[in-house]
Structure formats: structure tokens, C-alpha cells
Design a protein around this motif. Structure first.
Motif, mmCIF file in Angstrom:
data_model
loop_
_atom_site.group_PDB
_atom_site.id
_atom_site.type_symbol
_atom_site.label_atom_id
_atom_site.label_comp_id
_atom_site.label_asym_id
_atom_site.label_seq_id
_atom_site.Cartn_x
_atom_site.Cartn_y
_atom_site.Cartn_z
ATOM 1 N N GLY A 13 16.071 -68.099 24.413
ATOM 2 C CA GLY A 13 17.478 -67.823 24.210
ATOM 3 C C GLY A 13 17.965 -68.146 22.816
ATOM 4 N N ASP A 14 17.306 -69.093 22.151
ATOM 5 C CA ASP A 14 17.726 -69.440 20.782
ATOM 6 C C ASP A 14 17.153 -68.493 19.739
ATOM 7 O OD1 ASP A 14 15.065 -70.191 20.710
ATOM 8 O OD2 ASP A 14 15.442 -72.304 20.285
ATOM 9 N N GLY A 15 16.378 -67.490 20.190
ATOM 10 C CA GLY A 15 15.832 -66.494 19.279
ATOM 11 C C GLY A 15 14.453 -66.810 18.756
ATOM 12 N N ARG A 16 13.924 -67.973 19.105
ATOM 13 C CA ARG A 16 12.574 -68.328 18.642
ATOM 14 C C ARG A 16 11.518 -67.760 19.586
ATOM 15 N NH1 ARG A 16 12.562 -72.010 14.591
ATOM 16 N NH2 ARG A 16 14.511 -73.152 14.205
ATOM 17 N N PHE A 17 10.339 -67.505 19.037
ATOM 18 C CA PHE A 17 9.245 -67.003 19.852
ATOM 19 C C PHE A 17 8.730 -68.090 20.779
ATOM 20 C CE2 PHE A 17 9.345 -63.643 16.823
ATOM 21 C CZ PHE A 17 8.661 -62.567 17.371
ATOM 22 N N SER A 18 8.366 -67.684 21.998
ATOM 23 C CA SER A 18 7.729 -68.613 22.923
ATOM 24 C C SER A 18 6.332 -68.932 22.406
ATOM 25 C CB SER A 18 7.636 -67.996 24.323
ATOM 26 O OG SER A 18 8.921 -67.667 24.813
ATOM 27 N N ASP A 19 6.007 -70.230 22.362
ATOM 28 C CA ASP A 19 4.716 -70.610 21.771
ATOM 29 C C ASP A 19 3.703 -71.088 22.805
ATOM 30 O OD1 ASP A 19 5.920 -72.944 22.508
ATOM 31 O OD2 ASP A 19 6.072 -73.778 20.482
ATOM 32 N N GLY A 20 4.006 -70.910 24.084
ATOM 33 C CA GLY A 20 3.100 -71.435 25.099
ATOM 34 C C GLY A 20 2.120 -70.424 25.650
ATOM 35 N N ARG A 21 2.149 -69.203 25.158
ATOM 36 C CA ARG A 21 1.295 -68.161 25.721
ATOM 37 C C ARG A 21 0.653 -67.339 24.614
ATOM 38 N NH1 ARG A 21 3.353 -63.088 29.532
ATOM 39 N NH2 ARG A 21 1.399 -61.900 29.496
ATOM 40 N N PRO A 22 -0.590 -67.619 24.257
ATOM 41 C CA PRO A 22 -1.292 -66.780 23.276
ATOM 42 C C PRO A 22 -1.414 -65.348 23.806
ATOM 43 C CG PRO A 22 -2.456 -68.835 23.662
ATOM 44 C CD PRO A 22 -1.422 -68.733 24.735
ATOM 45 N N GLY B 41 1.853 -67.877 9.205
ATOM 46 C CA GLY B 41 2.168 -69.282 8.955
ATOM 47 C C GLY B 41 2.705 -69.898 10.229
ATOM 48 N N LYS B 42 3.898 -70.452 10.169
ATOM 49 C CA LYS B 42 4.509 -71.045 11.354
ATOM 50 C C LYS B 42 5.424 -70.073 12.097
ATOM 51 C CE LYS B 42 4.472 -75.794 9.580
ATOM 52 N NZ LYS B 42 5.296 -76.996 9.282
ATOM 53 N N ASP C 220 12.025 -63.348 11.247
ATOM 54 C CA ASP C 220 13.146 -63.098 10.338
ATOM 55 C C ASP C 220 13.970 -61.896 10.789
ATOM 56 O OD1 ASP C 220 12.458 -65.260 8.774
ATOM 57 O OD2 ASP C 220 11.338 -64.066 7.297
ATOM 58 N N ASP C 221 13.305 -60.883 11.367
ATOM 59 C CA ASP C 221 14.034 -59.730 11.896
ATOM 60 C C ASP C 221 14.960 -60.160 13.028
ATOM 61 O OD1 ASP C 221 12.545 -58.178 10.153
ATOM 62 O OD2 ASP C 221 11.111 -57.548 11.692
ATOM 63 N N VAL C 222 14.424 -60.964 13.932
ATOM 64 C CA VAL C 222 15.216 -61.456 15.064
ATOM 65 C C VAL C 222 16.420 -62.243 14.557
ATOM 66 C CG1 VAL C 222 15.215 -62.932 17.113
ATOM 67 C CG2 VAL C 222 13.224 -61.494 16.611
ATOM 68 N N ARG C 223 16.194 -63.092 13.554
ATOM 69 C CA ARG C 223 17.287 -63.893 13.015
ATOM 70 C C ARG C 223 18.356 -63.013 12.371
ATOM 71 N NH1 ARG C 223 19.404 -68.489 14.267
ATOM 72 N NH2 ARG C 223 17.282 -69.147 14.671
ATOM 73 N N ALA C 224 17.952 -61.958 11.662
ATOM 74 C CA ALA C 224 18.923 -61.058 11.039
ATOM 75 C C ALA C 224 19.797 -60.378 12.088
ATOM 76 C CB ALA C 224 18.203 -60.005 10.193
ATOM 77 N N ILE C 225 19.194 -59.971 13.198
ATOM 78 C CA ILE C 225 19.957 -59.344 14.278
ATOM 79 C C ILE C 225 20.873 -60.372 14.939
ATOM 80 C CG2 ILE C 225 19.763 -58.293 16.565
ATOM 81 C CD1 ILE C 225 19.224 -56.393 14.223
ATOM 82 N N GLN C 226 20.380 -61.606 15.124
ATOM 83 C CA GLN C 226 21.226 -62.647 15.701
ATOM 84 C C GLN C 226 22.469 -62.898 14.849
ATOM 85 O OE1 GLN C 226 17.723 -65.518 16.353
ATOM 86 N NE2 GLN C 226 19.227 -66.208 17.874
ATOM 87 N N LEU C 227 22.287 -62.984 13.534
ATOM 88 C CA LEU C 227 23.409 -63.237 12.643
ATOM 89 C C LEU C 227 24.414 -62.086 12.685
ATOM 90 C CD1 LEU C 227 21.506 -64.701 9.548
ATOM 91 C CD2 LEU C 227 22.896 -65.974 11.199
ATOM 92 N N ALA C 228 23.901 -60.853 12.719
ATOM 93 C CA ALA C 228 24.785 -59.690 12.733
ATOM 94 C C ALA C 228 25.564 -59.615 14.042
ATOM 95 C CB ALA C 228 23.975 -58.413 12.522
#
Length: 421
Positions: free
Chosen positions: A248-257, A265-266, A289-297
Motif C-alpha cells: 500500500g505504501d508503493g514499495r515492492f513486496s520483498d518476500g517473494r522472489p 541495486g536496492k 521510481d515510476d511507481v513513486r512518480a504516479i503516487q506523487l501525481a
């Protein structure tokens, strides 16, 4: 395409160009006049006429565009209190602007409401007529600067929100304008995380394509994927959230390869189109970064709408809510209302009462061109709307922060409960 993009992707960058370059205003003014002459020539040729047959014209546009059109420096629009050189309707001789119409032709420019809510928004009001409706209606003209109007026959309030160019494909890693080959629709399997998509110019979804040397020529897509346009990136982010790829915060889930996730990188990225599905053989990714740009817009747009809702007492209690949402503008025409709400671009509303109406500003301009009484109505409407300045409202930041979350940190969306779980 607006030739002024050479000097800036959004309004503020064009204002800066005019302020920072001695010939900046002249360059942008010349560019738009040349474009208008070219468009007028094409239109008259299509109608079997000549440009000198044009005796009357109506122009609408945002306040920055109108200033540049008239050769007026828009620098006052670059900071509070965002003063206009003129907010009233104007009649200007076409030849004085360099337009090659009839020597006696005039252009009528619809009035502006204030600040960054200009003649284009007044055109939307003429076309959609919220002032004649009982329903509490939210009008959203989506662009690099979103104009928002809320109200009904009793009262109208308006605001603008600086959404930036992300919705038009700019600032997106593989973004492009809505042209053949642009990914415009996206679906992601929540179990396999494999995506399928549809591009502009091709009716079939990508999972029905046959590509590669062994594919029949007749089964190959007319256009392979070349990038992602605005409607595509909205659906991609919303589908990634629904599938659990994004939190929900826009970050990728890191628990499932997963083979569809690659790490830079990170930061993670999602492989939407594989190399065999693209025009250049390289995969198309949706990055963090794409996700963040859409979130900001989308947060800027939603926060602007919430300020208007707060001003009108809408959504405070069960008695008053947004009853109808109209998405206008070229970009608004292609947004799937369900995905706009899933992303948190617009507030909750019955989905059957959300509609995309296309170029409503252009419709309003045609109405004013054909009916002089509507020009008087436009002037009255511009004076009647109460403008809310989002840039200096102390509550905007709080609303903006809450709206960064997908779909929202605290606001509820009862009409999406079946999709959100």
C-alpha cells in the motif's frame, strides 16, 4: 503535439523558461502561433475552404498558455499569489497575433477563473453544466496541471493541482505518449504475477500474440510494445497493487522472489513486457521510481479534490457525498474509472456514475463559437465559481501525505470493497 514541449514539459518549466531567457517568451509565442496556423490550414483544407474564410474563432487553454498566446510574460503565475494579467473574456484581432485568418477576423478567448484555473476549465463548465444539476458533481480535467471543480446548481468551487507530466508518460522510464505501440491496458494474474497487456493499434491482448520466427505472419501483432502511455501506467500500478507485487505504501513486496521481478541495486522493477513482445527486443519495466512518480501525481490530484470536498462539507457524514465524477481532457478519456479509483486518483463514488467525456474544453469552445449567449454565460460562470488556492492552503500537505498511499491511507472506498478485499 504542443511544440512548446521543447521548452518545458509542464507549465512551471515554461514559466521558468520565459523568466530565465530574454527571448524565451517570443520563442514559445512563435511556436504556438505557427502550430495554430498549421492546424487551421489542415482544418480548412479538410472542409474545402481556405484560411481567409475563417471570420471568427474561440480559444480556450490554461492560464499559462493564454498568456503565451497573447505574448504576455507569465512570470506572475510562477509564484503566489499567481496573479493573472487578465481574467476576463477577450476579443482580439487574429491578424495582430500573426494568425492568417480573414483580415477582419476576431478570436474570442473565454474568461479564466483565477490562478491556474483558466479558460479551458470554463469551457468544461459550459459543456458539462454542473451549475444546472442537483447532483454533487466532481469535474476533473486531467493534465500536467489538473483543474478540479466540485458542486451543483447551488454552488461551485474550483482548484488546480500540479500533477506534473507523469500521467502523459513523461518521467516514466519507458513512458511515451498515446501512440501506436503504447501499452494502454494491463492485467496481472495475482497468482502467477504474469502480466498481459494491449497496445494502441492492436485489438488483441499480448497473450494472444504469436511472435518469433516460427509465428505465422497473419498472427503477429500489428504493433509490438514500444512503451507505456498514461492509462497503461495507471493500470499497471493498480494491477501490481491488487496482485500483491506492491504494498500500500508503493514499495515492492520483498518476500517473494519471482522471475518477473528484477532488482536494480536496492530498488525493484517489474517486467511488464518481455523482449519478444517489444519493438526493440528489450523488456519494458515498471520501476520503483515510476511507481513513486504516479503516487506523487495522483496524490496531488486527490488532495486538491479533498480540499474542495472539505470546503463544501462533502464526505463528512453519510448525508453528503460525491454523487457523480466526470473525467475530462485527452488523458481523462482513456482512464478506466475503476482503475482511477483503485489507484486513489479520485474519491469514492458509485462506479456507474463515473464517466470519461473526452475533450470537454474543446466542446465548450465549440459551444461558445456557435452561440454568443453562451459567451455571456461563460463570463457569469467564471465570476460565480469560488476558487480555492491549494498551493497556500495549510491542509494541502496533510491531504497530500494521506493520498500517497494506494488507494489512500485513511479514506474508505466502499464502492471498491469487492476488489480491495
Amino acid at each position: 503535439m504542443n511544440p512548446q514541449v521543447t521548452y518545458g514539459e509542464d507549465l512551471m518549466s515554461r514559466v521558468s523558461f520565459a523568466m530565465g531567457n530574454t527571448s524565451g517568451l517570443d520563442k514559445m509565442h512563435t511556436a504556438i502561433i505557427e502550430a495554430l496556423n498549421s492546424l487551421a490550414a489542415r482544418a480548412t483544407r479538410h472542409a474545402g475552404l481556405q484560411m481567409r474564410d475563417i471570420h471568427d474563432a474561440v480559444f480556450v487553454g490554461n492560464t499559462t498558455m493564454i498568456h503565451i498566446l497573447l505574448g504576455i510574460n507569465p512570470q506572475e503565475l510562477g509564484g503566489a499569489p499567481f496573479a493573472l494579467a487578465n481574467r476576463d473574456a477577450m476579443d482580439v484581432k487574429a491578424r495582430e497575433l500573426g494568425l492568417r485568418f480573414h483580415p477582419g477576423a476576431y478570436i474570442h478567448i473565454l474568461p479564466a477563473e483565477a490562478g491556474h484555473v483558466g479558460a479551458d476549465n470554463v469551457g468544461v463548465l459550459l459543456a458539462e453544466e454542473p451549475h444546472r444539476q442537483d447532483e454533487m458533481t466532481l469535474l476533473v480535467d486531467v493534465g500536467t496541471n489538473a483543474e478540479i471543480v466540485l458542486g451543483n446548481r447551488a454552488r461551485l468551487v474550483s482548484a488546480s493541482s500540479p500533477t506534473g507530466p507523469a500521467f502523459e508518460g513523461a518521467q516514466i522510464s519507458f513512458g511515451m505518449r498515446a501512440a501506436p505501440g503504447a501499452i494502454e491496458r494491463v492485467r496481472i494474474d495475482p497468482h502467477t504475477w504474469v502480466g498481459r497487456f494491449r497496445v494502441i493499434g492492436e485489438e488483441r491482448w499480448s497473450d494472444a500474440w504469436q511472435t518469433g520466427p516460427d509465428a505465422l505472419v497473419t498472427a503477429q501483432p500489428q504493433h509490438l510494445a514500444a512503451g507505456i502511455c498514461g492509462s497503461g501506467i495507471i493500470e499497471a500500478v493498480a494491477e501490481m497493487f491488487l496482485a500483491g507485487i506492491l504494498r500500500g505504501d508503493g514499495r515492492f513486496s520483498d518476500g517473494r522472489p519471482h522471475p518477473r521481478l528484477v532488482w536494480q541495486g536496492k530498488k525493484a522493477a517489474y517486467v511488464l513486457a518481455t523482449g519478444d513482445q517489444t519493438a526493440n527486443g528489450q523488456p519494458i519495466l515498471v520501476t520503483q521510481d515510476d511507481v513513486r512518480a504516479i503516487q506523487l501525481a495522483k496524490a496531488a490530484l486527490y488532495a486538491g479534490a479533498k480540499l474542495l470536498m472539505n470546503r463544501m462539507g462533502v464526505g463528512q457524514g453519510d448525508l453528503v457525498h460525491v454523487e457523480r465524477i466526470v473525467l475530462a481532457g485527452a488523458f481523462g478519456s482513456y482512464i478506466d474509472p475503476q482503475y482511477a479509483m483503485l489507484l486513489g486518483l479520485i474519491p469514492d463514488c458509485p462506479l456507474e456514475r463515473v464517466a470519461a467525456v473526452g475533450n470537454a474544453a474543446g466542446d465548450g469552445a465549440r459551444i461558445a463559437l456557435l452561440n454568443r449567449h453562451k459567451r455571456d454565460e461563460a463570463a457569469a460562470l467564471a465570476r460565480a465559481v469560488t476558487y480555492v488556492e491549494t498551493a497556500i492552503d495549510p491542509r494541502f500537505q496533510d491531504e497530500f501525505v494521506g493520498a500517497i498511499h494506494i488507494p489512500h491511507a485513511s479514506d474508505h472506498f466502499p464502492h471498491l470493497e469487492s476488489r480491495l478485499g
